[in-house]
Design a protein around this motif. Structure first.
Motif, mmCIF file in Angstrom:
data_model
loop_
_atom_site.group_PDB
_atom_site.id
_atom_site.type_symbol
_atom_site.label_atom_id
_atom_site.label_comp_id
_atom_site.label_asym_id
_atom_site.label_seq_id
_atom_site.Cartn_x
_atom_site.Cartn_y
_atom_site.Cartn_z
ATOM 1 N N VAL A 83 -5.782 -14.266 -6.943
ATOM 2 C CA VAL A 83 -4.891 -13.108 -6.800
ATOM 3 C C VAL A 83 -5.655 -11.791 -6.772
ATOM 4 N N VAL A 84 -6.924 -11.866 -6.353
ATOM 5 C CA VAL A 84 -7.699 -10.664 -6.046
ATOM 6 C C VAL A 84 -8.338 -10.874 -4.673
ATOM 7 N N SER A 85 -8.767 -9.796 -4.042
ATOM 8 C CA SER A 85 -9.458 -9.913 -2.751
ATOM 9 C C SER A 85 -10.691 -9.023 -2.786
ATOM 10 N N MET A 86 -11.816 -9.602 -2.423
ATOM 11 C CA MET A 86 -13.102 -8.896 -2.528
ATOM 12 C C MET A 86 -13.647 -8.531 -1.156
ATOM 13 N N PRO A 87 -14.470 -7.475 -1.134
ATOM 14 C CA PRO A 87 -14.787 -6.582 -2.251
ATOM 15 C C PRO A 87 -13.631 -5.628 -2.504
ATOM 16 N N PHE A 88 -13.475 -5.179 -3.746
ATOM 17 C CA PHE A 88 -12.423 -4.225 -4.066
ATOM 18 C C PHE A 88 -12.983 -3.106 -4.932
ATOM 19 N N VAL A 89 -12.243 -2.010 -4.939
ATOM 20 C CA VAL A 89 -12.598 -0.861 -5.777
ATOM 21 C C VAL A 89 -11.736 -0.933 -7.032
ATOM 22 N N PRO A 90 -12.329 -1.115 -8.208
ATOM 23 C CA PRO A 90 -11.524 -1.181 -9.432
ATOM 24 C C PRO A 90 -10.864 0.168 -9.729
ATOM 25 N N GLY A 91 -10.034 0.147 -10.756
ATOM 26 C CA GLY A 91 -9.379 1.370 -11.196
ATOM 27 C C GLY A 91 -7.892 1.333 -10.924
ATOM 28 N N HIS A 92 -7.092 1.010 -11.971
ATOM 29 C CA HIS A 92 -5.630 0.966 -11.818
ATOM 30 C C HIS A 92 -4.926 1.963 -12.723
ATOM 31 N N GLU A 93 -5.669 2.666 -13.556
ATOM 32 C CA GLU A 93 -5.086 3.754 -14.359
ATOM 33 C C GLU A 93 -5.441 5.048 -13.635
ATOM 34 N N ILE A 94 -4.482 5.595 -12.895
ATOM 35 C CA ILE A 94 -4.806 6.670 -11.949
ATOM 36 C C ILE A 94 -3.839 7.834 -12.070
ATOM 37 N N VAL A 95 -4.389 9.033 -12.156
ATOM 38 C CA VAL A 95 -3.635 10.241 -11.834
ATOM 39 C C VAL A 95 -4.351 10.866 -10.641
ATOM 40 N N GLY A 96 -3.555 11.232 -9.636
ATOM 41 C CA GLY A 96 -4.182 11.759 -8.425
ATOM 42 C C GLY A 96 -3.291 12.776 -7.741
ATOM 43 N N ARG A 97 -3.786 13.246 -6.607
ATOM 44 C CA ARG A 97 -3.040 14.236 -5.834
ATOM 45 C C ARG A 97 -2.669 13.632 -4.485
ATOM 46 N N LEU A 98 -1.385 13.735 -4.145
ATOM 47 C CA LEU A 98 -0.889 13.179 -2.885
ATOM 48 C C LEU A 98 -1.480 13.922 -1.689
ATOM 49 N N LEU A 99 -1.817 13.186 -0.663
ATOM 50 C CA LEU A 99 -2.317 13.775 0.577
ATOM 51 C C LEU A 99 -1.284 13.692 1.700
ATOM 52 N N ASP A 100 -0.123 13.047 1.448
ATOM 53 C CA ASP A 100 0.919 12.899 2.468
ATOM 54 C C ASP A 100 2.283 13.127 1.819
ATOM 55 N N ASP A 101 3.248 13.584 2.630
ATOM 56 C CA ASP A 101 4.640 13.637 2.179
ATOM 57 C C ASP A 101 5.222 12.229 2.260
#
Length: 403
Positions: A83-101
């Motif tokens: 239930v994972v697919s490699m290679p992947f970028v870890p990190g699921h605890e995220i606060v970010g800024r939207l780039l799209d509406d």
């Protein structure tokens, strides 16, 4: 192109990290296993938006979770490999800024991500779990418009928080209220998991509870327990002084050193202490509910501290073997708690993520994120996270825009 810390398939590095973690104890073993993990800093293409309901997000902070550390040190179970697919970028605890509406959210707005990649995000027919608002139980995490991945941060197509860009479905996005700092917002995902744990436990009013572990998961579980249940005595097992101080501020009845846990709880609950020929002491008697929040040896402790017929809740991702004899002999109920859901079909309550967002604004969590690293210092960041308790930290995070 974005810069990202990427987890890739490397059996040699995986085994080396696992060996270092198993054979070398303490800080040296942690440092060795973290450095040997199959991670690398790469430049990779921007993640592709899989559909019109997906948006790009620029991570502002992304936490390092205990499940990430279990993966990097080779202690996570191979059960999860399909239930994972490699290679992947870890990190699921995220606060970010939207780039799209997208669907009521505007470009430039700050958001947090519910990382579960459910049927709705994958654009597939609803499985039974998702139809019942238990998205964390989704059966379709290997299908649909993105590759296999139980969550963002374990999927090869979506990117993750340890990179310069991630894509997320509108169902995963929650706007961050004004006044909530990034350092608080990055704790929303683990707090949502803690809210879910408390709901899974269904702690009866007045019941005695022990929380095993006082890292991020344990402390946030204590916070959620006081907010969403009405327990009686709540004991917290903590290794380090700063963890004990935080637990008391969050409402622990008492904080116990691990080596004294059985004896203190015997006095508190009126049970008797038993000493087997091999292995740790256990109680006949004990607390009503134990919440395992270490993802490691804490499960063995939890099973030994609960009264007959009691309940043990697994909040941390299991990463070690354990003697299940107490489950059989004491007729314990063992409950798993994974991620969060949007309601679980339980009346009109809102989802775990929404409740976590409400709570994060006023909870006493200042200083919980006290170490932030650029991606280029991923070895130092992982080493710090592996030794967080000893170093006085709770949550270590990446700032992907910093270098």
């Amino acid at each position: 192109m974005i810069t990202a810390v990427e987890y890739h398939r490397s059996p040699m590095r995986y085994l080396a990290a696992r060996g270092a973690s198993a054979r070398v104890s303490g800080a040296i073993g942690n440092s060795m296993s973290g450095s040997l993990a199959p991670l690398r800093l790469v430049n990779r293409a921007d993640p592709r938006r899989p559909g019109p309901q997906w948006a790009r997000v620029r991570p502002l902070l992304s936490g390092i979770c205990g499940s990430d550390l279990a993966l990097l040190t080779g202690r996570s179970s191979p059960y999860l490999s399909p239930v994972v697919s490699m290679p992947f970028v870890p990190g699921h605890e995220i606060v970010g800024r939207l780039l799209d509406d997208v669907d009521g959210l505007s470009s430039g707005q700050r958001v947090v991500l519910d990382p579960v990649l459910s049927c709705a995000t994958r654009d597939v027919d609803m499985c039974a779990g998702c139809a019942a608002a238990h998205e964390d139980r989704c059966d379709h995490v290997t299908g649909g418009v993105v590759s296999a991945g139980l969550q963002t941060g374990f999927c090869g197509d979506t990117g993750g928080g340890w990179g310069g860009m991630v894509v997320a479905h509108t169902r995963q996005l929650h706007g961050v209220p004004e006044g909530v700092t990034n350092e608080r917002a990055v704790l929303v995902e683990p707090l949502a998991c803690a809210v879910h744990t408390v709901r899974r436990a269904a702690v009866p009013d007045g019941a005695s509870v022990v929380i095993v572990g006082a890292g991020t998961v344990g402390l946030l579980t204590l916070l959620a327990l006081r907010e969403f249940a009405s327990p009686g005595q709540v004991y917290v097992i903590a290794k380090h002084r700063h963890q004990a101080e935080r637990a008391r501020k969050l409402g622990a009845t008492d904080v116990i050193e691990p080596r004294k846990a059985a004896r203190v709880l015997r006095r508190a609950t009126g049970g008797s202490l038993q000493t087997p020929e091999r292995g740790a002491e256990f109680l006949l008697g004990g607390v009503d509910v134990a919440m395992e929040c270490t993802g490691g040896s804490g499960l063995d402790s939890a099973l030994r501290l609960v009264r007959a017929g009691g309940t043990v809740v697994l909040s941390g991702m299991p990463s070690s073997s354990v003697d299940l004899t107490p489950v059989w002999y004491r007729e314990l109920s063992v409950i798993g708690s994974y991620a969060s859901d949007s309601g679980g079909g339980a009346g009109d309550r809102q989802g775990d993520f929404a409740d976590a967002l409400d709570l994060i604004a006023h909870a006493p969590l200042d200083g919980y994120v006290d170490a932030v690293y650029p991606l280029s210092q991923w070895r130092e960041a992982v080493g710090h996270a592996l030794a967080a308790g000893r170093l006085g930290s709770v949550k270590v995070a990446f700032d992907p825009a910093r270098d």
